[in-house]
Design a protein around this motif. Structure first.
Motif, PDB file in Angstrom:
ATOM      1  N   LEU A  66      44.481  -1.750  17.776  1.00  0.00           N
ATOM      2  CA  LEU A  66      44.351  -1.009  16.514  1.00  0.00           C
ATOM      3  C   LEU A  66      44.320  -2.070  15.430  1.00  0.00           C
ATOM      4  N   LYS A  67      43.312  -1.979  14.580  1.00  0.00           N
ATOM      5  CA  LYS A  67      43.055  -3.095  13.648  1.00  0.00           C
ATOM      6  C   LYS A  67      42.911  -2.594  12.218  1.00  0.00           C
ATOM      7  N   GLY A  68      43.537  -3.313  11.281  1.00  0.00           N
ATOM      8  CA  GLY A  68      43.308  -3.074   9.861  1.00  0.00           C
ATOM      9  C   GLY A  68      42.099  -3.872   9.415  1.00  0.00           C
ATOM     10  N   PRO A  69      41.591  -3.577   8.208  1.00  0.00           N
ATOM     11  CA  PRO A  69      40.430  -4.319   7.718  1.00  0.00           C
ATOM     12  C   PRO A  69      40.772  -5.767   7.385  1.00  0.00           C
ATOM     13  N   ILE A  70      39.762  -6.618   7.450  1.00  0.00           N
ATOM     14  CA  ILE A  70      39.939  -8.045   7.148  1.00  0.00           C
ATOM     15  C   ILE A  70      38.864  -8.470   6.150  1.00  0.00           C
ATOM     16  N   THR A  71      39.294  -9.151   5.089  1.00  0.00           N
ATOM     17  CA  THR A  71      38.395  -9.580   4.017  1.00  0.00           C
ATOM     18  C   THR A  71      37.452 -10.682   4.501  1.00  0.00           C
ATOM     19  N   VAL A  81      35.482 -12.279  10.235  1.00  0.00           N
ATOM     20  CA  VAL A  81      36.357 -12.158  11.407  1.00  0.00           C
ATOM     21  C   VAL A  81      35.988 -10.898  12.184  1.00  0.00           C
ATOM     22  N   ASN A  82      35.604  -9.854  11.440  1.00  0.00           N
ATOM     23  CA  ASN A  82      35.272  -8.576  12.084  1.00  0.00           C
ATOM     24  C   ASN A  82      34.057  -8.734  12.996  1.00  0.00           C
ATOM     25  N   VAL A  83      33.027  -9.417  12.474  1.00  0.00           N
ATOM     26  CA  VAL A  83      31.825  -9.649  13.290  1.00  0.00           C
ATOM     27  C   VAL A  83      32.170 -10.611  14.433  1.00  0.00           C
ATOM     28  N   LEU A 242      35.371   6.735   1.893  1.00  0.00           N
ATOM     29  CA  LEU A 242      35.792   5.805   2.944  1.00  0.00           C
ATOM     30  C   LEU A 242      37.237   6.029   3.375  1.00  0.00           C
ATOM     31  N   GLY A 243      38.021   6.666   2.524  1.00  0.00           N
ATOM     32  CA  GLY A 243      39.428   6.904   2.857  1.00  0.00           C
ATOM     33  C   GLY A 243      39.635   7.841   4.031  1.00  0.00           C
ATOM     34  N   VAL A 244      38.579   8.557   4.450  1.00  0.00           N
ATOM     35  CA  VAL A 244      38.773   9.535   5.537  1.00  0.00           C
ATOM     36  C   VAL A 244      37.871   9.278   6.761  1.00  0.00           C
ATOM     37  N   PHE A 257      40.089  -0.121  17.664  1.00  0.00           N
ATOM     38  CA  PHE A 257      39.998   1.023  16.743  1.00  0.00           C
ATOM     39  C   PHE A 257      40.284   0.545  15.326  1.00  0.00           C
ATOM     40  N   GLU A 258      39.409   0.907  14.387  1.00  0.00           N
ATOM     41  CA  GLU A 258      39.594   0.468  12.997  1.00  0.00           C
ATOM     42  C   GLU A 258      38.846   1.423  12.070  1.00  0.00           C
ATOM     43  N   PRO A 259      39.341   1.554  10.810  1.00  0.00           N
ATOM     44  CA  PRO A 259      38.626   2.419   9.869  1.00  0.00           C
ATOM     45  C   PRO A 259      37.261   1.843   9.526  1.00  0.00           C
ATOM     46  N   VAL A 260      36.389   2.702   8.983  1.00  0.00           N
ATOM     47  CA  VAL A 260      35.066   2.236   8.553  1.00  0.00           C
ATOM     48  C   VAL A 260      35.205   1.306   7.340  1.00  0.00           C
ATOM     49  N   HIS A 261      36.185   1.601   6.484  1.00  0.00           N
ATOM     50  CA  HIS A 261      36.276   0.861   5.217  1.00  0.00           C
ATOM     51  C   HIS A 261      36.771  -0.568   5.383  1.00  0.00           C
ATOM     52  N   GLY A 262      36.621  -1.335   4.283  1.00  0.00           N
ATOM     53  CA  GLY A 262      37.105  -2.711   4.259  1.00  0.00           C
ATOM     54  C   GLY A 262      38.502  -2.798   3.680  1.00  0.00           C
ATOM     55  N   SER A 263      38.851  -3.990   3.197  1.00  0.00           N
ATOM     56  CA  SER A 263      40.237  -4.287   2.823  1.00  0.00           C
ATOM     57  C   SER A 263      40.599  -3.805   1.421  1.00  0.00           C
ATOM     58  N   ALA A 264      39.639  -3.212   0.692  1.00  0.00           N
ATOM     59  CA  ALA A 264      39.872  -2.699  -0.674  1.00  0.00           C
ATOM     60  C   ALA A 264      40.849  -3.594  -1.418  1.00  0.00           C
ATOM     61  N   LYS A 272      48.633   2.641  -2.659  1.00  0.00           N
ATOM     62  CA  LYS A 272      47.730   3.581  -3.347  1.00  0.00           C
ATOM     63  C   LYS A 272      46.660   4.190  -2.439  1.00  0.00           C
ATOM     64  N   VAL A 273      46.100   3.377  -1.525  1.00  0.00           N
ATOM     65  CA  VAL A 273      44.904   3.842  -0.804  1.00  0.00           C
ATOM     66  C   VAL A 273      45.244   4.827   0.311  1.00  0.00           C
ATOM     67  N   ASN A 274      44.209   5.507   0.732  1.00  0.00           N
ATOM     68  CA  ASN A 274      44.333   6.621   1.675  1.00  0.00           C
ATOM     69  C   ASN A 274      44.504   6.108   3.122  1.00  0.00           C
TER      70      ASN A 274
END
Ligand code: NAD
Length: 340
Positions: A66-71, A81-83, A242-244, A257-264, A272-274
């Protein structure tokens, strides 16, 4: 027995989102042993690479992450890093879901789209260079029969396994006759093996317009890498942003598994973010693990909290500056409460 899962918090808003998702997943009662691995800009500063070998080794061993976004630095700096992670683990299929939920204000009701994005080639192969620095640069777009065939097969197999009715191949074969011409021919060949699933194709620019006007005419879109990246953000916009929008990357026997969005990054540390996109990526992970009941419980709790509309983040309020919006943590709390 606890599931041993690689957990990559990522950077920017990633760590807060991953913490929220982890708390919700643990509240299902399913046992997890989290193998926490750091990657991204901060790691680069410490160890000289943003994607240390031990991160890849952990995912290879655990098979699930399970992965969070990476800038990714823009226009300069280290490669994404994602690619890099998707290429190193040959995670060839990027699955991105856009499903409307009651309570989110949208232009069209009932949108339920799946984007299957090829994850290993196209312009993301990273073959580019300056021809004359500051004057001309060149990027090479790779499309192969092998990668096209397996991604289109993935889309049709997903359709069958999930009771979906139609696959649309997206391309620009009118202009990119060699690359997307090959992609389209292969898609047509593969489609012939799935007579039970409807198939058509669309040129990408027309596809974008039709998704905005008549999204309910489409079901699964199978796309080369760049078009899939762009259209999946468009599809997220159709269902609330992107929050959903959750996602997953699949290889032969590994899933990340990771969200579609980036690191905002502008919202880092602001609570703050969803968290929904990351939590629903966790739901996809539960289903992958065969934990159907737990997945259904989280999904139902997410839908209940959104439908009620009280404990939701700013992006799901009718006005972005609504003072009653809650933070990332509080929305996760509301989902955990709704599961009880
Ligand atoms: P982004 O997805 O991070 O954010 C764009 C906008 O979408 C934000 O400003 C915000 O308004 C909204 N948004 C995103 N996530 C949200 C959430 N959870 N809740 C509410 N609103 C949300 O895209 P960007 O600004 O283009 O990219 C930022 C960085 O993320 C870049 O470095 C980019 O390379 C990276 N990125 C990483 C991944 C990944 O890790 N898989 C994916 C896309 C982008």
């Amino acid at each position: 027995m606890a599931y041993r899962i690689t957990l990559i918090p990522g950077d920017g808003t990633g760590p807060e989102l991953v913490t929220a998702a982890r708390r919700v997943l643990e509240a299902t009662g399913v046992a997890f042993e989290w193998d926490v691995q750091e990657a991204g800009a901060d790691v680069m500063a410490k160890v000289g690479t943003p994607l240390p070998d031990q991160v890849l080794a952990s995912i290879r061993a655990n098979k699930v992450a399970l992965k969070g976004p990476i800038t990714t630095p823009i226009g300069t700096g280290f490669r994404s890093v994602n690619v890099g992670l998707r290429l190193a683990l040959d995670l060839y299929a990027n699955l991105r879901l856009a499903r409307a939920m009651r309570g989110i204000p949208v232009c069209h009701d009932g949108v339920d789209l799946v984007v299957v994005r090829e994850n290993t080639e196209c312009l993301y192969a990273g073959i580019e260079h300056d021809v004359i620095p500051n004057v001309a640069a060149e990027s090479i777009r790779i499309i192969t029969r092998q990668a096209s065939e397996r991604i289109v097969r993935f889309a049709f197999d997903y359709a069958r396994a999930n009771g979906r009715r139609k696959v649309t191949a997206v391309h620009k074969a009118n202009i990119l006759k060699a690359t997307d011409g090959l992609y389209l021919r292969v898609a047509q060949e593969v489609a012939a093996h799935y007579p039970d699933i409807e198939f058509n194709d669309r040129i990408v620019d027309n596809m974008a317009m039709q998704l905005v006007q008549r999204p309910y005419e489409y079901d699964i879109l199978v796309c080369p890498n760049l078009f899939g990246d762009i259209l999946s953000d468009l599809c997220s916009g159709l269902v609330g942003g992107l929050g959903v929008a959750p996602g997953a990357n699949f290889g032969h026997d590994i899933a990340v598994f990771e969200p579609v969005h980036g690191s905002a990054p502008k919202y880092t540390g602001l609570n703050k973010v969803n968290p929904i996109a990351t939590i629903l990526s966790g739901v996809l992970m539960l289903r992958h693990l065969g934990e159907r009941q737990a997945a259904d419980r989280v999904q139902a709790a997410v839908e209940a909290v959104i439908a009620e509309g009280r404990s939701v983040t700013y992006d799901l309020k009718p006005a972005r500056d609504d003072p009653t919006a809650v933070g990332t943590r509080q929305m996760a709390d509301a989902i955990i409460t709704a599961m009880q």
